[in-house]
Design a protein around this motif. Structure first.
Motif, PDB file in Angstrom:
ATOM      1  N   VAL A 296       0.899  -1.147  -0.128  1.00 23.79           N
ATOM      2  CA  VAL A 296      -0.031   0.181  -0.347  1.00 23.79           C
ATOM      3  C   VAL A 296       1.248   1.390   0.334  1.00 23.79           C
ATOM      4  O   VAL A 296       2.085   1.486   0.786  1.00 23.79           O
ATOM      5  N   GLU A 297       0.674   2.075  -0.465  1.00 28.94           N
ATOM      6  CA  GLU A 297       1.568   3.384  -1.465  1.00 28.94           C
ATOM      7  C   GLU A 297       1.265   4.594  -1.356  1.00 28.94           C
ATOM      8  O   GLU A 297      -0.010   4.538  -1.787  1.00 28.94           O
ATOM      9  N   GLY A 312      -1.290   6.414   7.817  1.00 29.54           N
ATOM     10  CA  GLY A 312      -2.353   5.653   8.204  1.00 29.54           C
ATOM     11  C   GLY A 312      -3.392   5.025   7.287  1.00 29.54           C
ATOM     12  O   GLY A 312      -3.302   5.587   6.857  1.00 29.54           O
ATOM     13  N   ILE A 313      -2.965   3.376   7.479  1.00 27.87           N
ATOM     14  CA  ILE A 313      -4.856   3.686   7.097  1.00 27.87           C
ATOM     15  C   ILE A 313      -5.060   2.175   7.831  1.00 27.87           C
ATOM     16  O   ILE A 313      -4.892   2.201   8.369  1.00 27.87           O
ATOM     17  N   SER A 326      -3.602   0.782  10.691  1.00 30.02           N
ATOM     18  CA  SER A 326      -1.339   0.929  10.531  1.00 30.02           C
ATOM     19  C   SER A 326      -0.659   2.026  10.488  1.00 30.02           C
ATOM     20  O   SER A 326      -1.711   2.709   9.245  1.00 30.02           O
ATOM     21  N   PHE A 327      -0.300   2.655  11.468  1.00 30.41           N
ATOM     22  CA  PHE A 327       0.273   4.164  10.666  1.00 30.41           C
ATOM     23  C   PHE A 327       1.665   4.261  10.835  1.00 30.41           C
ATOM     24  O   PHE A 327       2.092   3.087  11.149  1.00 30.41           O
ATOM     25  N   ASP A 328       2.381   4.677   9.692  1.00 31.35           N
ATOM     26  CA  ASP A 328       3.893   4.720   8.989  1.00 31.35           C
ATOM     27  C   ASP A 328       4.695   4.202  10.873  1.00 31.35           C
ATOM     28  O   ASP A 328       5.897   4.231  10.112  1.00 31.35           O
ATOM     29  N   VAL A 366      -8.222   6.084   4.992  1.00 28.91           N
ATOM     30  CA  VAL A 366      -6.725   6.795   4.579  1.00 28.91           C
ATOM     31  C   VAL A 366      -6.865   7.533   5.829  1.00 28.91           C
ATOM     32  O   VAL A 366      -7.494   8.041   6.096  1.00 28.91           O
ATOM     33  N   ASN A 367      -6.332   8.051   6.786  1.00 27.70           N
ATOM     34  CA  ASN A 367      -6.197   9.577   7.528  1.00 27.70           C
ATOM     35  C   ASN A 367      -4.547   9.678   7.702  1.00 27.70           C
ATOM     36  O   ASN A 367      -4.068   9.008   7.740  1.00 27.70           O
TER      37      ASN A 367
END
Lengths: 428, 277
Positions: A296-297, A312-313, A326-328, A366-367
């Motif tokens: 996921v990009e 994140g997603i 999940s957050f980066d 997305v967030n």
């Protein structure tokens, strides 16, 4: 059956003039130095948040309202709850209206739980006697008996939300307007809130329920209306409406690109560019074999540095159940490294391992936010992709597997004896 | 069974001029009560002195005024002890200044409520004014004490005092409605209001007697309705010479105009509150 709500040709127009970032409101100077604007109406860009809405809701019906962000759902609820006034058309309401547009309105941190229940109840339109009668039920529902005489500023955020929802949930109007309140609190409390909503619905009251949670919509409503850019595009049985919405609203290209006008000005300095899903060969695609890793990009840029930003997603099923978030900067090392993200152009990538998801279509939301402080950008249903059963775990049995995920667990089969052991004798 | 009962409420685009629905405000009187109560409660939470502040502020101001204007500047005080003269003027003035300041900001500070729930919007500035009225009542107790101390007897016209309090309310509500509604569109109002209060203080007979104003300017002077309020208070309480006269009538007239226009303006602006605040 009698009618609870009748809406005829309802419309709400907004002028976009004031929405320039940093110039949210007119100053007196703006008006004084340009006296010619006093009388002349300059043509200003307009947005019809709602237009030509015709709707009739019979008493006792629970109506779902679905649509993407900005489709006009909240505007409709605001008009029906009389927070804002329509530009054209009319709506007739038969019965007392209560709204759960946002819980905790008017809560004051310095006041105790008890005091806030009375204040919030009054704001929501309850009589003092009515609040007194329901007081114990509200406190019990929120589970804050011990802290009822403590100022709510000492409450945990969970307790605060529970108390706020509890007050609102005990309002007993003939017509109830609900906007996304079930996203409040922990799983246990959500279950309780959903139960309360079901109770309200079953008690014969009219409810208009707005949610992005399709399973809640399916669970609670018989009829649903799909709004798109301020118009009713579908009106019918909930199951059909959900299918219509999911089919219409979801992009199936493996890519979601945001044009400048799709990004609200409030997102600045954050600006999303594109969200993509790639297969192991790096191709942007809609369909993945179950064995394939999914990358996921998310491409975005920052006009200014942001401290504490997390990008994140959310992965959801088509029915709106969350699979994970999940957050980066979940990893403590990444969290340290990117404690302040400088301005620039970025790509955040995440890899969803193969052999994790079950077959079926999944939705990405997305967030971009800073914890407890501000959400820069959020979009439900940003993108969807399909996981194909080919090569999936357990593929040797061509059957539909239950469950959202389909992981290959590390099973261990041990033969501990040559022959079966006798089972222990039954206790007498 | 009747198939088409009358709707409980019809939502339509707003049009025309009028004043806010006062009957509806009456139905929401409990909300008004709770908002007032919240304002008072929150104001004195986490303060050591609590409600004593309501007494302390005008009292200390009175002491300072007595020293500088009474003793040093020898300001004439209509033959009354200067402290009691000043305090009787400060009472209505402080009420006006506090209420006007708070009510002017009240809509903007209640933004979350305005954008989420429906209730008569008038309740917000009114609650701010009523909570200032409670401070006024407490400070009034001190005046009674001062009158005893200085041996000032109540006048025969003391019964008119509620009328002047009503006049103070009319001025305050009217001015506050203008300020609160304008503040939603123009945040400048937040800066202008304290400035107006400061300027008005000098054209209101708080530290001096209105007898200082030359007779030919009296009528112009009375265009400030607070002049009428303060003169009326002193006349009713202490029997100072400037009682009801042409100037007072003019003050009353102006006060009513401010209130009426404030109500109409507030009703007109109400439709923009949720979207523009």
């Amino acid at each position: 059956m009698s009618t609870a709500i009748r809406i005829h040709d309802l419309g709400k127009r907004y002028f976009l003039g004031g929405a320039v970032p940093g110039r949210e409101y007119r100053t007196l100077r703006d008006t004084l130095v340009r006296p010619w604007t006093w009388f002349r109406r300059e043509p200003r860009p307009v947005l019809w948040a709602l237009r030509h809405i015709d709707l009739e809701v019979p008493a006792g019906q629970v109506l779902g309202l679905i649509g993407r962000n900005g489709a006009g759902k909240s505007t409709l609820l605001k008009i029906l709850s009389r927070v804002t006034e329509p530009t054209e058309g009319y709506a007739e309401l038969y019965g007392r209206v209560g709204s759960l547009l946002e819980v905790g309105t008017g809560f004051h941190p310095e006041l105790t739980g008890r005091e806030n229940i009375y204040l919030n109840g009054a704001i929501l339109g309850m009589r003092r006697a009515e609040i007194a009668r329901k007081f114990d039920a509200i406190v019990a529902f929120a589970g804050v008996e011990k802290f009822i005489d403590t100022p709510v500023k000492f409450y945990s955020s969970g307790m605060y939300l529970r108390l706020a929802f509890a007050v609102a949930a005990h309002l007993e109007p003939e017509i109830l307007l609900v906007d996304e309140v079930l996203a409040v609190g922990d799983a246990e409390f959500q279950r309780k809130s959903l139960g309360k909503m079901g109770e309200v619905a079953a008690s014969g009251r009219t409810v208009i329920f707005v949610s992005h949670n399709m399973s809640a919509i399916l669970h609670l409503t018989q009829r649903a209306v799909v709004l798109d850019r301020g118009r009713v595009v579908f009106d019918g049985p909930t199951a059909d409406a959900v299918d219509f919405y999911l089919a219409a609203g979801i992009r199936r290209s493996g890519e979601r690109v945001w044009t400048a006008d799709e990004v609200p000005p409030a997102a600045a300095p954050f600006r999303p560019h594109a969200l993509r899903v790639r297969d192991p060969k790096g191709r942007v695609t809609d369909t993945f074999a179950a064995t394939h890793d999914i990358t996921v990009e998310w491409e975005y840029s920052l006009a200014e540095p942001i401290r504490g930003l997390r990008v994140g997603i959310y992965l959801l099923t088509m029915r709106g159940e969350y699979v994970f978030t999940s957050f980066d900067t979940d990893d403590p090392a990444a969290y340290e490294r990117w404690s302040e993200r400088p301005a620039g152009h970025y790509v955040s990538r995440a890899r969803i391992p193969g052999r994790l998801l079950n077959e079926g279509r999944y939705v990405l939301a997305v967030n971009a936010s800073t914890f407890g402080h501000r959400t820069y950008f959020h979009e439900e249903n940003a993108l969807s992709f399909l996981v194909d059963a080919t090569g999936a775990v357990g593929f040797q049995w061509p059957e539909r597997r239950l469950g959202v995920i389909r992981p290959l667990l590390a099973w261990d089969i041990e033969r501990v004896a040559e022959r079966p052991r006798p089972s222990p004798p039954e206790r007498s | 069974m009747n198939d088409t009962p009358a709707p409980t409420h019809i939502i339509r685009p707003p049009r025309g001029w009028g004043i806010p629905d006062l009957r509806e405000l009456w139905r929401y009187r409990e909300l008004l009560y709770f908002l007032t109560w919240r304002n008072i409660k929150v104001r004195y939470k986490q303060t050591v002195l609590g409600v004593a502040w309501a007494v302390l502020q005008p009292f200390v101001t009175m002491v300072v005024f007595s020293i500088f204007f009474g003793r040093l500047a020898k300001m004439p005080s209509d033959d009354l002890p200067y402290p009691i003269f000043a305090y009787a003027g400060l009472l209505p003035w402080d009420f006006f200044a506090k209420a006007f300041n708070q009510a002017g900001r009240s809509l903007v500070t209640s933004r979350p409520m305005l954008t989420k729930v429906y209730f008569p919007r008038l309740a917000i500035p009114l609650a701010a004014i009523f909570s200032a009225l409670v401070d006024f009542a407490i400070a009034f107790g001190v005046l009674a004490g001062l009158m005893l101390w200085y041996g000032v007897r109540p006048t025969p016209q003391i019964w008119t005092l509620p009328l002047f309090l009503l006049l103070a309310l009319v001025v305050t509500v009217g001015a506050s409605l203008w300020a609160a509604a304008l503040n939603v569109l123009y945040r400048d109002v937040g800066y202008i209001v304290p400035y107006i209060v400061n300027l008005l203080f000098f054209v209101t007979p708080v530290v001096y007697s209105s007898n200082l104003v030359p007779a030919r300017w009296r009528l112009v002077y009375s265009l400030n309705p607070m002049a009428g309020v303060v003169n009326g208070f002193r006349w009713a309480l202490l029997g100072t010479p400037t009682g009801p006269d042409a100037g007072m009538a003019l003050s009353v007239l102006i006060a009513l105009v401010v209130l009426g226009s404030g109500l109409v303006f507030f009703r007109y602006m109400e439709r923009y509150f949720a979207d523009r605040v």
